[in-house]
Design an enzyme around this catalytic site. Structure first.
Site, mmCIF file in Angstrom:
data_model
loop_
_atom_site.group_PDB
_atom_site.id
_atom_site.type_symbol
_atom_site.label_atom_id
_atom_site.label_comp_id
_atom_site.label_asym_id
_atom_site.label_seq_id
_atom_site.Cartn_x
_atom_site.Cartn_y
_atom_site.Cartn_z
ATOM 1 N N HIS A 59 0.823 -1.103 0.047
ATOM 2 C CA HIS A 59 -0.322 0.079 0.220
ATOM 3 C C HIS A 59 1.181 1.207 0.107
ATOM 4 C CE1 HIS A 59 -3.952 -1.678 0.241
ATOM 5 N NE2 HIS A 59 -3.430 -3.239 1.185
ATOM 6 N N ASP A 61 2.435 2.018 -3.458
ATOM 7 C CA ASP A 61 2.959 2.223 -4.684
ATOM 8 C C ASP A 61 1.993 3.784 -4.210
ATOM 9 O OD1 ASP A 61 0.117 1.306 -3.885
ATOM 10 O OD2 ASP A 61 0.710 0.156 -5.953
ATOM 11 N N LEU A 148 -1.709 -11.915 -5.424
ATOM 12 C CA LEU A 148 -0.627 -12.795 -6.323
ATOM 13 C C LEU A 148 -0.897 -12.028 -7.506
ATOM 14 C CD1 LEU A 148 -0.332 -16.941 -5.424
ATOM 15 C CD2 LEU A 148 0.686 -15.067 -4.146
ATOM 16 N N GLU A 184 -7.312 -1.527 -15.130
ATOM 17 C CA GLU A 184 -8.333 -2.404 -14.285
ATOM 18 C C GLU A 184 -8.641 -0.811 -13.849
ATOM 19 O OE1 GLU A 184 -6.770 -4.767 -10.838
ATOM 20 O OE2 GLU A 184 -5.084 -4.900 -12.016
ATOM 21 N N ASP A 196 1.882 -3.909 -9.438
ATOM 22 C CA ASP A 196 1.829 -5.185 -10.137
ATOM 23 C C ASP A 196 2.097 -5.098 -11.315
ATOM 24 O OD1 ASP A 196 0.833 -5.605 -7.672
ATOM 25 O OD2 ASP A 196 -1.889 -6.113 -8.722
#
Length: 383
Positions: A59, A61, A148, A184, A196
């Site tokens: 948390h 980024d 993941l 996203e 990610d």
């Protein structure tokens, strides 16, 4: 090498004689000749994008902070080639037994995995990439909804495949990560940072990736664990960033920045954070201390101090549980079970609210039931 002259023609003596030419019976019949649609199709292309595990730096980024992720060997594969109908996108989700088809120029919206595909087509074209129709097949072995990053792996693999089929080279992987992040946020509804996507695109074998999200500077960090092992264990609590408290945490961070008068929580300090009302004080404290733990973890890896690395994983989890409040009872039970079994450290990974727990195992420690051993893998690529 370019061809500058005309191709050599065979001499008269080299040409097949009448008796050597195929007879009428040997020539392909109308049914055996390649049809118009078959001639149009090009070679099959395969793109692979890995999932990721964040060793530490959770948390951070979207707060211009630091993180230390690495790619794993499990991921998403998208294979395909040019479409028989050049303005259409046809997709098969092999693992789900489902299909989708839509026009290249006007995909519209569809929920679930289809949103990723349609979002990839629109966002790539909006970024200036000229795409062509494609027939795609999606498969994967990275567990979904387990923290993941199966979603980022899907976005990256889709973009690489679509660009490859269209003959477009990827020259800026950071720019591509931004495109994938927009897929996203705009199409799936999860306001993710770039962690990610960057991890999936830029990771190297055997290494973690230190990312500074203020500058987007990325550098490899050798992930030398000796006989120690990293594993991920499912908490048996599936999660969805869109439906969890993830977006709410991002909004709390924006609120804290506004109250502190700073551009991002990278500029905050603990003294001023303590003056904020709860829970904002705790949110800021987590981000500040987690940033510190990233470089402390790199120091522990450099000195091969696995005991210290385990302590940092435990401290990260405590902060995520108490200050950022993204843990659950199922996650806590999994962490406790791993520590009781002798793990040097264990913490929740990903956006939180369920998913997987990362654990550092001592040499010789048995692999916990259902554990997935994590091997640092390479970044996304065309195969």
């Amino acid at each position: 090498m370019p061809i500058t002259g005309s191709p050599e023609r065979p001499g008269r003596d080299e040409r097949p004689g009448r008796d050597e030419r195929p007879g009428r019976d040997e020539r392909p019949g109308r049914d055996e000749r390649p049809g118009r649609d078959e001639r149009r199709r090009g070679p099959i292309l395969t793109a692979f994008a890995p999932g990721r595990v964040n060793l530490i730096g959770e948390h951070t980024d979207y707060n211009d902070g630091l993180a230390l992720p690495f790619a794993i060997t499990a991921g998403v594969t998208v294979s395909g080639g040019p479409a028989r109908r050049p303005r259409m996108i046809s997709v098969e989700a092999a693992d789900l037994g489902e299909r989708d088809e839509f026009e290249l120029v006007d995909p519209g919206y569809a929920p679930g995995w289809r949103a990723f595909v349609r979002g990839a087509v629109i966002e790539l074209q909006s970024a200036g990439y000229a795409l062509t129709g494609a027939e795609l097949r999606i498969s994967g072995d990275v567990p979904r909804r387990r923290g993941l990053s199966s979603s980022a792996a899907l976005e990256v693999a889709l973009c690489l495949a679509l660009l490859g089929i269209a003959g477009r080279a990827v020259t800026d992987r950071i720019a591509l990560a931004r495109i994938c992040s927009r897929i996203e946020s705009e199409w799936v509804g999860a306001q993710t940072g770039l962690l990610d996507q960057l991890a999936s695109l830029l990771s190297s074998w055997g290494k973690a990736l230190r990312i500074d999200f203020r500058t987007l500077e990325c550098r490899d960090v050798p992930l030398r664990l000796g006989e120690h092992r990293l594993v991920a264990v499912d908490s048996d609590e599936p999660r969805s960033l869109r439906d969890s408290g993830y977006n709410a945490r991002r909004e709390e961070c924006r609120d804290a920045c506004s109250r502190l008068g700073v551009h991002s929580l990278r500029d905050a300090d603990l003294e001023r954070a303590a003056q904020l009302p709860p829970p904002l004080d705790r949110r800021v404290r987590h981000v500040i201390t987690e940033n510190r733990r990233v470089d402390q973890a790199i120091a522990a890896l450099t000195s091969a101090d696995m005991g210290r690395l385990g302590e940092l994983l435990n401290a990260s989890h405590a902060s995520l549980r108490d200050d950022y409040e993204v843990s659950t009872s199922a996650v806590e039970a999994t962490v406790a079970r791993l520590l009781a079994a002798g793990a040097l450290g264990a913490r929740i990974v990903g956006g939180g609210f369920g998913g997987s727990v990362l654990a550092l195992l001592a040499p010789g420690a048995p692999l916990p039931a259902g554990a997935m051993e994590l091997v640092p893998g390479a970044g996304a690529q065309l195969l």
